[in-house]
Scaffold this motif. Structure first.
Motif, mmCIF file in Angstrom:
data_model
loop_
_atom_site.group_PDB
_atom_site.id
_atom_site.type_symbol
_atom_site.label_atom_id
_atom_site.label_comp_id
_atom_site.label_asym_id
_atom_site.label_seq_id
_atom_site.Cartn_x
_atom_site.Cartn_y
_atom_site.Cartn_z
ATOM 1 N N SER A 185 -8.160 -4.312 1.247
ATOM 2 C CA SER A 185 -7.909 -3.465 2.338
ATOM 3 C C SER A 185 -6.773 -2.563 1.928
ATOM 4 N N ILE A 186 -6.771 -1.174 2.182
ATOM 5 C CA ILE A 186 -5.757 -0.251 1.563
ATOM 6 C C ILE A 186 -5.339 0.607 2.919
ATOM 7 N N PRO A 187 -4.051 0.935 2.638
ATOM 8 C CA PRO A 187 -3.100 1.707 3.557
ATOM 9 C C PRO A 187 -3.808 2.617 4.669
ATOM 10 N N CYS A 188 -3.761 2.230 5.511
ATOM 11 C CA CYS A 188 -4.480 3.056 6.706
ATOM 12 C C CYS A 188 -3.833 3.186 8.164
ATOM 13 N N SER A 189 -2.432 3.108 8.099
ATOM 14 C CA SER A 189 -1.801 3.190 9.361
ATOM 15 C C SER A 189 -1.948 4.614 9.930
ATOM 16 N N THR A 190 -1.742 4.523 11.371
ATOM 17 C CA THR A 190 -2.096 5.853 12.007
ATOM 18 C C THR A 190 -1.210 6.971 11.639
ATOM 19 N N GLY A 191 -0.091 6.428 11.300
ATOM 20 C CA GLY A 191 1.217 7.462 10.720
ATOM 21 C C GLY A 191 1.010 7.936 9.377
ATOM 22 N N ILE A 192 0.143 7.318 8.452
ATOM 23 C CA ILE A 192 0.179 7.730 7.007
ATOM 24 C C ILE A 192 0.033 9.344 6.800
ATOM 25 N N SER A 193 0.735 9.621 5.595
ATOM 26 C CA SER A 193 0.310 11.330 5.568
ATOM 27 C C SER A 193 -0.352 11.431 4.475
ATOM 28 N N ASP A 194 -1.129 12.580 4.470
ATOM 29 C CA ASP A 194 -1.775 12.988 3.387
ATOM 30 C C ASP A 194 -1.409 12.715 1.593
ATOM 31 N N PRO A 195 0.004 13.172 1.484
ATOM 32 C CA PRO A 195 0.480 12.805 0.272
ATOM 33 C C PRO A 195 0.487 11.258 -0.124
ATOM 34 N N HIS A 196 0.529 10.436 0.921
ATOM 35 C CA HIS A 196 0.339 9.130 0.569
ATOM 36 C C HIS A 196 -0.753 8.483 0.516
ATOM 37 N N LEU A 197 -1.774 9.142 1.186
ATOM 38 C CA LEU A 197 -3.297 8.763 0.937
ATOM 39 C C LEU A 197 -3.777 9.039 -0.432
ATOM 40 N N ALA A 198 -3.222 10.427 -0.810
ATOM 41 C CA ALA A 198 -3.484 11.044 -2.122
ATOM 42 C C ALA A 198 -2.869 10.107 -3.299
ATOM 43 N N LEU A 199 -1.709 9.595 -2.912
ATOM 44 C CA LEU A 199 -1.084 8.611 -3.972
ATOM 45 C C LEU A 199 -2.017 7.321 -3.979
ATOM 46 N N VAL A 200 -2.429 6.753 -3.157
ATOM 47 C CA VAL A 200 -3.313 5.682 -3.030
ATOM 48 C C VAL A 200 -4.394 5.864 -3.921
ATOM 49 N N VAL A 201 -5.145 7.034 -3.544
ATOM 50 C CA VAL A 201 -6.319 7.305 -4.303
ATOM 51 C C VAL A 201 -6.143 7.425 -5.696
#
Ligand SMILES: *Cc1c(COP(=O)(O)O)cnc(C)c1O
Length: 379
Positions: free
Chosen positions: A355-371
């Motif tokens: 399972s990978i980060p998915c907090s409702t407060g997560i930002s796009d740059p953070h999502l992009a970094l995970v990817v």
């Protein structure tokens, strides 16, 4: 660098105001208007007729099994992939879990396998479903809406009725999920939600029992408040529990419910984002959602042979990911329980899922970094 958490609560609404109200008025404990309000919001949101707030999801599940008459020595059927709390609750009720393997695509209880089990291993004895092997009663099924996805609840309810089984939906992960437009937790005799720290809404710790049956709802309130029968005198008519949610936590719940529609939108956005950028990367697979299911996208999880590498790589970068729950049949306490399976899909899903980060407060740059980091694991 900031740590990117897995799934943390977002407390950006009226939480502070409502909690302050509790403190200012002194209504912090097990009676108070926020408890009633939280229950009302829940019935309105889910369409269930009754809601009874409880201390946490585990307590809600435990008392629900008792409410449906599950007793010492009974069996309760549960998917082999679930969080331990489902099986613990069954055990608290004195019953024993029968573990059912999961569907390879949806990771929910495999209903064809369930049907085969009921057809071949059980029989009706005075309208009581018993296991042929030992004559013990199978009292209930506890489907778990794993990660906020759902199985075909109509098919499950048909099977339950054919074999005279009660159904407690472990809907602790699926607030906001529907099957054919009907909310999770409203198919079974009882459904339970959880509001612990990483669920889609959180009260710090909390739970809810929902039902359409007035008698069950009344009894739920009774059992969760020490089974006291007299308004003044301390007279109790059975062994109850101190399982009622306190007002100060319900205040947080009321504020969280106000934001639930936004949380659901954000969870969908996160899921769409990951699916867009991770589709076709190595052997990554996603949890399959059947066409009648509208999931709440609670905890985004991928299945890949590189799950361990991804875990380590994210950890090195201060990003929290999480392995899946070890299947119940692999735990010491349940290793001798009945596990009905053909090819042990549960173990395969377990060993490859993360399972990978998915907090409702997560930002796009953070999502992009995970990817980006996940993609690097396949270079
Ligand atoms: C969270 C959860 C529970 C238990 O809820 P608590 O509020 O933590 O007691 C039960 N079952 C499943 C599947 C869960 O994910």
């Amino acid at each position: 660098m900031d740590i990117i958490p897995l799934s943390v609560p977002k407390l950006a609404g009226n939480e502070w105001k409502y909690v302050k109200d509790c403190l200012d008025t002194g209504w912090i404990s097990s009676v108070g208007s926020y408890v009633n309000q939280f229950e009302k919001q829940t019935t309105e949101f889910t369409g269930a007729k009754y809601a009874v707030a409880a201390m946490n999801g585990s307590a809600a599940l435990h008392v629900s099994l008792r409410l449906l008459g599950v007793k010492q020595n009974d069996y309760v059927i549960v998917p082999n992939i679930t969080f331990i709390a489902s099986c613990n609750a069954i055990t608290y009720a004195g019953a024993e879990p029968i573990l059912m393997d999961v569907d390879v695509n949806t990771w929910q209880m495999d209903l064809n396998l369930l049907e085969e089990f009921l057809q071949t291993k059980t029989e009706l004895n005075n309208n009581n479903c018993v296991l042929k092997a030992d004559g013990r009663t199978i009292a209930a099924i506890m489907p778990v809406h794993v990660l906020g996805n759902m199985c075909d609840m109509e098919q499950l309810m048909q099977l339950a009725s054919k074999f005279n089984l009660k159904v407690v939906e472990d809907a602790t992960e699926s607030l906001g999920s529907t099957f054919k437009g009907k909310h999770s937790g409203t198919f079974g005799h009882i459904g339970c939600f959880s509001y612990n720290g990483n669920k889609i809404i959180s009260t710090g710790g909390g739970g809810m029992i929902i039902t359409n049956d007035e008698a069950i709802a009344k009894q739920a309130k009774h059992l969760t408040t020490q089974a006291k029968i007299h308004p003044d005198e301390y007279i109790h008519d059975e062994i109850g529990y101190n399982y009622r949610l306190v007002n100060i936590l319900a205040a947080v719940g009321v504020a969280q419910m106000e934001q639930l529609p936004d949380f659901l939108k954000k969870k969908k956005y996160i899921s769409d984002f990951y699916k867009k950028y991770l589709t076709g990367i190595g052997d990554i697979q996603f949890q399959q959602i059947e066409k009648d299911v509208q999931p709440n996208n609670w905890l985004f999880t991928i299945r890949t042979s590189k799950s361990k590498e991804i875990f380590e790589k994210l950890k090195k970068n201060d990003i929290i990911s999480r392995p899946f729950w070890m299947p119940m049949n692999q735990l010491r306490m349940f290793q001798n329980n009945i596990y009905f399976t053909k090819t042990d899909i549960a173990n395969d899903v377990y060993s490859k899922s993360i399972s990978i980060p998915c907090s409702t407060g997560i930002s796009d740059p953070h999502l992009a970094l995970v990817v980006k980091l996940i993609k690097e694991c396949f270079n």
